[in-house]
Design an enzyme around this catalytic site. Structure first.
Site, mmCIF file in Angstrom:
data_model
loop_
_atom_site.group_PDB
_atom_site.id
_atom_site.type_symbol
_atom_site.label_atom_id
_atom_site.label_comp_id
_atom_site.label_asym_id
_atom_site.label_seq_id
_atom_site.Cartn_x
_atom_site.Cartn_y
_atom_site.Cartn_z
ATOM 1 N N CYS A 1 -1.076 8.271 7.494
ATOM 2 C CA CYS A 1 -2.436 8.058 7.011
ATOM 3 C C CYS A 1 -3.346 7.671 8.185
ATOM 4 C CB CYS A 1 -2.446 6.948 5.963
ATOM 5 S SG CYS A 1 -1.584 7.372 4.445
ATOM 6 N N CYS B 1 0.838 -1.198 0.000
ATOM 7 C CA CYS B 1 0.000 0.000 0.000
ATOM 8 C C CYS B 1 0.881 1.259 0.000
ATOM 9 C CB CYS B 1 -0.918 -0.036 1.219
ATOM 10 S SG CYS B 1 -2.172 1.261 1.249
ATOM 11 N N CYS B 2 1.900 1.280 0.868
ATOM 12 C CA CYS B 2 2.811 2.432 0.928
ATOM 13 C C CYS B 2 3.611 2.566 -0.364
ATOM 14 C CB CYS B 2 3.772 2.304 2.103
ATOM 15 S SG CYS B 2 3.074 2.743 3.701
ATOM 16 N N CYS C 1 -3.529 4.071 9.696
ATOM 17 C CA CYS C 1 -2.236 3.523 10.136
ATOM 18 C C CYS C 1 -1.567 4.376 11.209
ATOM 19 C CB CYS C 1 -1.298 3.404 8.938
ATOM 20 S SG CYS C 1 -2.002 2.442 7.587
ATOM 21 N N CYS D 1 7.487 3.840 5.802
ATOM 22 C CA CYS D 1 6.629 3.716 4.620
ATOM 23 C C CYS D 1 7.445 3.302 3.404
ATOM 24 C CB CYS D 1 5.898 5.017 4.343
ATOM 25 S SG CYS D 1 6.964 6.372 3.854
HETATM 26 S S1 SF4 Z 1 0.380 4.659 5.654
HETATM 27 FE FE1 SF4 Z 1 -1.213 3.069 5.557
HETATM 28 S S2 SF4 Z 1 -2.877 3.859 4.243
HETATM 29 FE FE2 SF4 Z 1 -1.037 5.170 3.992
HETATM 30 S S3 SF4 Z 1 -0.054 4.358 2.196
HETATM 31 FE FE3 SF4 Z 1 0.921 3.350 3.942
HETATM 32 S S4 SF4 Z 1 -0.266 1.462 4.370
HETATM 33 FE FE4 SF4 Z 1 -1.462 2.743 2.925
#
Ligand code: SF4
Length: 239
Positions: A199, A115-116, A202, A226
């Site tokens: 985010c 996701c990151c 998280c 991240c």
């Molecule tokens: S902090 Fe969480 S929601 Fe944001 S990009 Fe990374 S995993 Fe995804």
């Protein structure tokens, strides 16, 4: 002195070996040297957290012309989005990058690294390309948590891309000291008790001594990164 010739020192010794005023002077000197060397190709990565905001303020003392970029995601808290719009209105030389790529539902729980990668690392990579960055500047600090102890003030993690961490040796309290003394506006989420912002899904408030303990709490990535400080940002790159 060329930035990539800066002698690497014992960072941990400097964390408690220099006082606040000396650290501020050191940070300004590093930014000044980088600006002399890279000019318009020196760019601040402004995450809108307290450390980035301090670095942005320091950079603006060196030159009002220094540019920056913000990487935002669809999961940023509304307070951060509002703060971002206000900051960009004040500093139009800050460009905003994000990814529209679809991600699976709750990918931040099942595969936060991926996701990151999609939502943060890829847009940063694009920012570096589109803004023709030769040296990027961050608010990374070596006292923030277990994943941040081994960085240097000047690094070349990607060939041809310098990285400057001008407040690497600052304590958390010194960041707040600097922001208070200069009356710098910060994200209002800090009032609620957050110490490190990311985010919304998280990021949690914790009482842990580790400043980043509330990041990715309950996942394999807890207190981690991240990827913008650890993943390649230039060259051929597959996620
Ligand atoms: S902090 Fe969480 S929601 Fe944001 S990009 Fe990374 S995993 Fe995804």
């Amino acid at each position: 002195m060329a930035l990539n010739k800066v002698v690497q020192e014992d960072m941990k010794g400097l964390v408690d070996g220099l006082h606040f005023g000396q650290k501020v002077e050191r940070s300004l000197r590093l930014i000044r040297e980088a600006y002399e060397e890279f000019g318009d190709r020196l760019v601040v990565a402004n995450s809108l957290g307290k450390d980035s905001v301090a670095v942005w303020h320091l950079a603006k003392q060196v030159s009002a012309d220094i540019r920056g970029f913000i990487v935002t995601t669809r999961f940023k808290p509304k307070e951060t989005v509002k703060f971002m719009h206000e900051t960009v209105a004040e500093y139009p030389e800050l460009r905003v990058f994000s990814s529209d790529e679809p991600v699976e539902d709750r990918l931040y729980e099942t595969a936060p690294d991926r996701c990151c990668d999609i939502l943060k690392v890829q847009p940063i990579r694009r920012a570096i390309e589109e803004m023709n960055v030769a040296c990027w500047m961050t608010g990374l600090r070596c006292t923030e948590g277990r994943t941040r102890t081994d960085f240097q003030e000047v690094e070349e993690r990607d060939e041809g891309l310098m990285k400057l961490n001008p407040i690497l040796i600052w304590h958390e309290r010194e960041v707040w000291q600097y922001l208070a003394l200069h009356q710098v506006r910060v994200n209002p989420l800090y009032i609620e008790g957050y110490r490190s912002l990311g985010c919304e899904p998280c990021t949690r408030i914790t009482t842990d001594s580790d400043e980043r303990a509330g990041r990715w709490l309950g996942t394999s990535k807890c207190g981690g990164e991240c990827g913008i400080h650890t993943r390649p940002l230039k060259g051929d790159f597959q996620i």
